[in-house]
Design an enzyme around this catalytic site. Structure first.
Site, short mmCIF file in Angstrom:
data_model
loop_
_atom_site.label_atom_id
_atom_site.label_comp_id
_atom_site.label_asym_id
_atom_site.label_seq_id
_atom_site.Cartn_x
_atom_site.Cartn_y
_atom_site.Cartn_z
N ASN A 197 8.00 -5.77 -1.40
CA ASN A 197 7.98 -4.66 -0.45
C ASN A 197 6.54 -4.57 0.04
O ASN A 197 5.70 -3.94 -0.60
CB ASN A 197 8.40 -3.35 -1.11
CG ASN A 197 8.45 -2.21 -0.09
OD1 ASN A 197 7.95 -2.35 1.03
ND2 ASN A 197 9.04 -1.09 -0.47
N ARG A 247 14.09 3.17 12.37
CA ARG A 247 12.89 4.00 12.52
C ARG A 247 12.17 3.69 13.84
O ARG A 247 12.69 2.96 14.68
CB ARG A 247 12.00 3.81 11.29
CG ARG A 247 12.76 4.22 10.02
CD ARG A 247 11.94 4.09 8.78
NE ARG A 247 10.82 5.03 8.81
CZ ARG A 247 9.86 5.05 7.89
NH1 ARG A 247 9.89 4.18 6.90
NH2 ARG A 247 8.89 5.93 7.96
N ARG A 279 6.09 12.26 -1.97
CA ARG A 279 6.15 12.85 -0.61
C ARG A 279 7.26 12.17 0.19
O ARG A 279 7.76 11.12 -0.22
CB ARG A 279 4.80 12.76 0.10
CG ARG A 279 4.35 11.33 0.38
CD ARG A 279 3.07 11.33 1.21
NE ARG A 279 2.60 9.97 1.40
CZ ARG A 279 2.94 9.17 2.42
NH1 ARG A 279 3.76 9.59 3.35
NH2 ARG A 279 2.48 7.94 2.49
N TYR A 338 12.16 8.41 1.34
CA TYR A 338 11.92 7.48 0.24
C TYR A 338 12.52 7.91 -1.10
O TYR A 338 12.45 7.16 -2.08
CB TYR A 338 10.41 7.25 0.07
CG TYR A 338 9.76 6.66 1.31
CD1 TYR A 338 9.99 5.33 1.67
CD2 TYR A 338 8.95 7.43 2.14
CE1 TYR A 338 9.41 4.79 2.80
CE2 TYR A 338 8.36 6.89 3.28
CZ TYR A 338 8.60 5.58 3.60
OH TYR A 338 8.02 5.04 4.73
N GLU A 374 12.61 -9.92 0.99
CA GLU A 374 11.82 -8.83 1.56
C GLU A 374 12.62 -7.54 1.36
O GLU A 374 13.81 -7.50 1.68
CB GLU A 374 11.59 -9.07 3.06
CG GLU A 374 10.87 -7.92 3.75
CD GLU A 374 10.82 -8.10 5.28
OE1 GLU A 374 11.27 -9.16 5.80
OE2 GLU A 374 10.36 -7.17 5.95
N PRO A 389 0.78 -1.22 0.00
CA PRO A 389 0.00 0.00 0.00
C PRO A 389 0.82 1.29 0.00
O PRO A 389 1.85 1.39 0.66
CB PRO A 389 -0.84 -0.10 1.28
CG PRO A 389 -0.21 -1.16 2.10
CD PRO A 389 0.48 -2.09 1.15
N ASN A 390 0.30 2.23 -0.75
CA ASN A 390 0.80 3.61 -0.86
C ASN A 390 2.04 3.75 -1.72
O ASN A 390 2.44 4.86 -2.06
CB ASN A 390 1.05 4.23 0.53
CG ASN A 390 -0.22 4.34 1.34
OD1 ASN A 390 -1.20 4.89 0.86
ND2 ASN A 390 -0.24 3.78 2.53
N ASP A 411 1.42 -16.06 5.71
CA ASP A 411 0.99 -17.44 5.47
C ASP A 411 1.10 -17.80 3.99
O ASP A 411 1.52 -18.90 3.64
CB ASP A 411 -0.46 -17.65 5.95
CG ASP A 411 -0.55 -17.80 7.46
OD1 ASP A 411 0.48 -18.10 8.10
OD2 ASP A 411 -1.65 -17.61 8.01
N ALA A 455 3.19 -1.24 4.63
CA ALA A 455 2.60 -1.36 5.98
C ALA A 455 2.12 -2.78 6.28
O ALA A 455 2.04 -3.17 7.46
CB ALA A 455 1.45 -0.36 6.13
N HIS A 504 12.81 -3.21 1.67
CA HIS A 504 12.31 -1.91 2.12
C HIS A 504 13.25 -0.83 1.63
O HIS A 504 14.48 -1.00 1.69
CB HIS A 504 12.22 -1.86 3.65
CG HIS A 504 11.28 -2.88 4.19
ND1 HIS A 504 9.92 -2.73 4.16
CD2 HIS A 504 11.52 -4.11 4.72
CE1 HIS A 504 9.35 -3.81 4.67
NE2 HIS A 504 10.30 -4.66 5.01
N ILE A 505 12.67 0.25 1.19
CA ILE A 505 13.47 1.38 0.69
C ILE A 505 14.24 2.01 1.85
O ILE A 505 15.42 2.32 1.74
CB ILE A 505 12.53 2.41 0.02
CG1 ILE A 505 11.84 1.77 -1.19
CG2 ILE A 505 13.28 3.68 -0.38
CD1 ILE A 505 10.62 2.54 -1.70
N SER A 506 13.55 2.19 2.96
CA SER A 506 14.17 2.79 4.15
C SER A 506 14.71 1.67 5.06
O SER A 506 14.32 0.51 4.91
CB SER A 506 13.13 3.61 4.91
OG SER A 506 12.06 2.79 5.34
#
Ligand code: CA2
Length: 149
Positions: free
Chosen positions: A73, A106, A19, A24, A97, A11-12, A86, A76, A99-101
């Protein structure tokens, strides 16, 4: 015919580049897809994004039937979705897996991933370049890295 690498985005991430550039970056998801296809050097890629959990689950099922590897990725959903975990558990090939950040730098809500315990490898904090690096690593894992000239 070689099996595609599935690159799934949660999501997003369709708003990437619009933004929070300090976290990001300014690269859009369309540009990320182009970077992935470039890094794949012709190896088939299925690149998707959804804001709907069920759709991500359905795509993991598709990858179980047709994919050679998964790069995900989950955004959330990383921290909320036992259902995606699962589904990913059922995939027998390599799973990255991404993640950009750097989620571990964090706030504590970003520290407990449901996906990491079922992943082959985790990439975090390399910005959107992490996608290209993940694709190269995945090609290596599935034995599809082109030989150097
Ligand atoms: O760093 C990552 O790639 C994340 O998976 C991104 C997620 C966040 O929940 C994870 O903890 C880490 C958030 C994605 C938000 O989507 C954006 C949309 C536009 C601009 C920036 C981010």
């Amino acid at each position: 015919m070689s099996k595609p690498i599935y690159i799934l985005n949660g999501p997003n991430l369709n708003r990437l580049g619009t933004r929070e550039p300090e976290i990001y970056g300014r690269t859009t998801l369309v540009e990320v897809e182009a970077m992935c296809r470039d890094a794949a050097s012709g190896h088939p890629i299925v690149f998707r994004q959804s804001n709907r959990e069920y759709e991500v689950i359905d795509w993991v099922h598709e990858a179980i039937d047709e994919g050679g590897g998964i790069i995900i990725n989950p955004a959330a959903f990383t921290f909320t979705s036992m259902a995606i975990m699962d589904a990913l558990k059922m995939f027998s090939g390599p799973l990255i897996e991404l993640h950009i950040s750097n989620i571990h730098r964090r706030e504590p809500i970003y520290h407990r991933s449901y996906v990491s315990p079922v992943a082959t490898a985790v990439i975090a904090g390399l910005g959107t370049k992490g996608y290209s690096i993940a694709v190269r690593a995945m090609l290596d894992m599935i034995g599809a890295l082109p030989a150097k000239a």
